[in-house]
Design a protein around this motif. Structure first.
Motif, short mmCIF file in Angstrom:
data_model
loop_
_atom_site.label_atom_id
_atom_site.label_comp_id
_atom_site.label_asym_id
_atom_site.label_seq_id
_atom_site.Cartn_x
_atom_site.Cartn_y
_atom_site.Cartn_z
N VAL A 186 0.81 -1.22 0.00
CA VAL A 186 0.00 0.00 0.00
C VAL A 186 0.84 1.27 0.00
N THR A 187 2.09 1.17 0.42
CA THR A 187 2.91 2.39 0.44
C THR A 187 3.29 2.85 -0.96
N THR A 188 3.11 1.99 -1.96
CA THR A 188 3.46 2.38 -3.33
C THR A 188 2.41 3.31 -3.95
N TYR A 189 1.18 3.25 -3.44
CA TYR A 189 0.13 4.06 -4.05
C TYR A 189 -0.64 4.94 -3.06
N GLN A 190 -0.47 4.74 -1.77
CA GLN A 190 -1.08 5.57 -0.73
C GLN A 190 -2.61 5.55 -0.78
N PRO A 191 -3.24 4.57 -0.13
CA PRO A 191 -4.70 4.47 -0.13
C PRO A 191 -5.35 5.70 0.50
N LEU A 192 -6.45 6.11 -0.08
CA LEU A 192 -7.24 7.22 0.45
C LEU A 192 -8.34 6.64 1.33
N SER A 193 -8.59 7.27 2.47
CA SER A 193 -9.63 6.81 3.39
C SER A 193 -10.52 7.97 3.80
N ARG A 194 -11.74 7.65 4.15
CA ARG A 194 -12.72 8.66 4.56
C ARG A 194 -12.68 8.82 6.07
N MET A 195 -12.65 10.06 6.51
CA MET A 195 -12.80 10.39 7.92
C MET A 195 -14.24 10.88 8.10
N GLY A 196 -14.48 11.77 9.04
CA GLY A 196 -15.82 12.31 9.20
C GLY A 196 -16.01 13.57 8.40
N TYR A 197 -17.26 14.00 8.34
CA TYR A 197 -17.60 15.27 7.70
C TYR A 197 -17.08 15.29 6.25
N ARG A 198 -16.26 16.26 5.88
CA ARG A 198 -15.66 16.29 4.53
C ARG A 198 -14.17 15.97 4.59
N ASP A 199 -13.74 15.31 5.64
CA ASP A 199 -12.32 15.03 5.87
C ASP A 199 -11.92 13.66 5.34
N TYR A 200 -10.70 13.62 4.80
CA TYR A 200 -10.11 12.37 4.31
C TYR A 200 -8.71 12.25 4.91
N THR A 201 -8.13 11.06 4.78
CA THR A 201 -6.75 10.85 5.19
C THR A 201 -6.09 9.91 4.20
N VAL A 202 -4.77 9.85 4.26
CA VAL A 202 -4.03 9.01 3.32
C VAL A 202 -3.02 8.18 4.10
N VAL A 203 -2.84 6.91 3.70
CA VAL A 203 -1.89 6.02 4.37
C VAL A 203 -0.50 6.27 3.80
N ARG A 204 0.39 6.77 4.65
CA ARG A 204 1.79 6.98 4.23
C ARG A 204 2.78 6.25 5.13
N GLU A 205 2.30 5.72 6.24
CA GLU A 205 3.19 5.03 7.18
C GLU A 205 2.57 3.68 7.52
N VAL A 206 3.38 2.64 7.46
CA VAL A 206 2.92 1.28 7.74
C VAL A 206 3.89 0.64 8.72
N PHE A 207 3.37 -0.07 9.71
CA PHE A 207 4.23 -0.83 10.63
C PHE A 207 3.62 -2.20 10.85
#
Length: 201
Positions: free
Chosen positions: A173-194
């Motif tokens: 997933v670090t090769t493409y950075q999945p987009l995720s939905r937060m609340g309201y109009r907010d989103y986040t992106v995966v850039r760190e994996v452990f």
């Protein structure tokens, strides 16, 4: 603070939308009985089983030209198939554009400039450059509480993986950075994996 959802929360925006986060986004492509493509994002989406692989997404509102639901679910009722496309950070604007409420005959992918490609196992289109696409045959549509709330379950019968997302034999997933939905109009992106090893490993 405590509130009963039936009584309301008294806040400017519904906090429930921000509690169960981050949520993966299923960019669902479908076709109707006439072969017209529909593409729309759903954040009530997830995988639900390994063997056989299965996914679900929930449709929770309706359109005047579709009765009790929206285009995606209406199309699945007609054809029994759909494709889940994984959304990467680079596709965020195109994904957002396909969330527009448009007439049933309008192709959202075309409107948003999203290149589509044929699926292999089902008669449906997929997002050509998605990091992964899951071709699905619908197994169940479950009506849940609420006027327009339905959960769609599907068995994954074909998997497309973009070559650059495969690293050392793993879907990375670090090769493409999945987009995720937060609340309201907010989103986040995966850039760190452990990694965490389980007690039984």
């Amino acid at each position: 603070m405590f509130y009963r959802p039936a009584d309301g929360h008294g806040l400017p925006h519904n906090p429930f939308n921000a509690i169960v986060t981050p949520r993966p986004i299923g960019w669902i492509s479908t076709r109707d009985a006439q072969g017209r493509t529909n593409l729309a994002p759903y954040s009530f989406f997830n995988g639900v089983a390994y063997e056989p692989p299965q996914v679900m997404f929930a449709s929770t509102s309706n359109k005047p030209d579709r009765g009790d639901t929206k285009d995606s679910l209406a199309n699945i009722r007609e054809t029994g198939v759909f494709c889940v496309n994984v959304v990467e950070y680079a596709m965020r604007d195109a994904m957002n554009a396909t969330s527009a409420t448009l007439p049933r005959e309008v192709d959202e992918a075309d409107s948003a400039g999203v290149e589509m490609a044929p699926c292999r196992e089902i008669d449906c289109a997929r997002v050509a450059n998605a990091p992964a696409s899951l071709e699905c045959r619908m197994t169940q549509i479950v009506k849940i509480e609420g006027a327009f709330n339905f959960v769609v379950f599907g068995e994954v019968v074909g998997v497309h993986l973009r070559d650059d997302a495969l690293v050392d034999g793993r879907f990375d997933v670090t090769t493409y950075q999945p987009l995720s939905r937060m609340g309201y109009r907010d989103y986040t992106v995966v850039r760190e994996v452990f990694e965490l090893k389980r007690p039984d490993d």
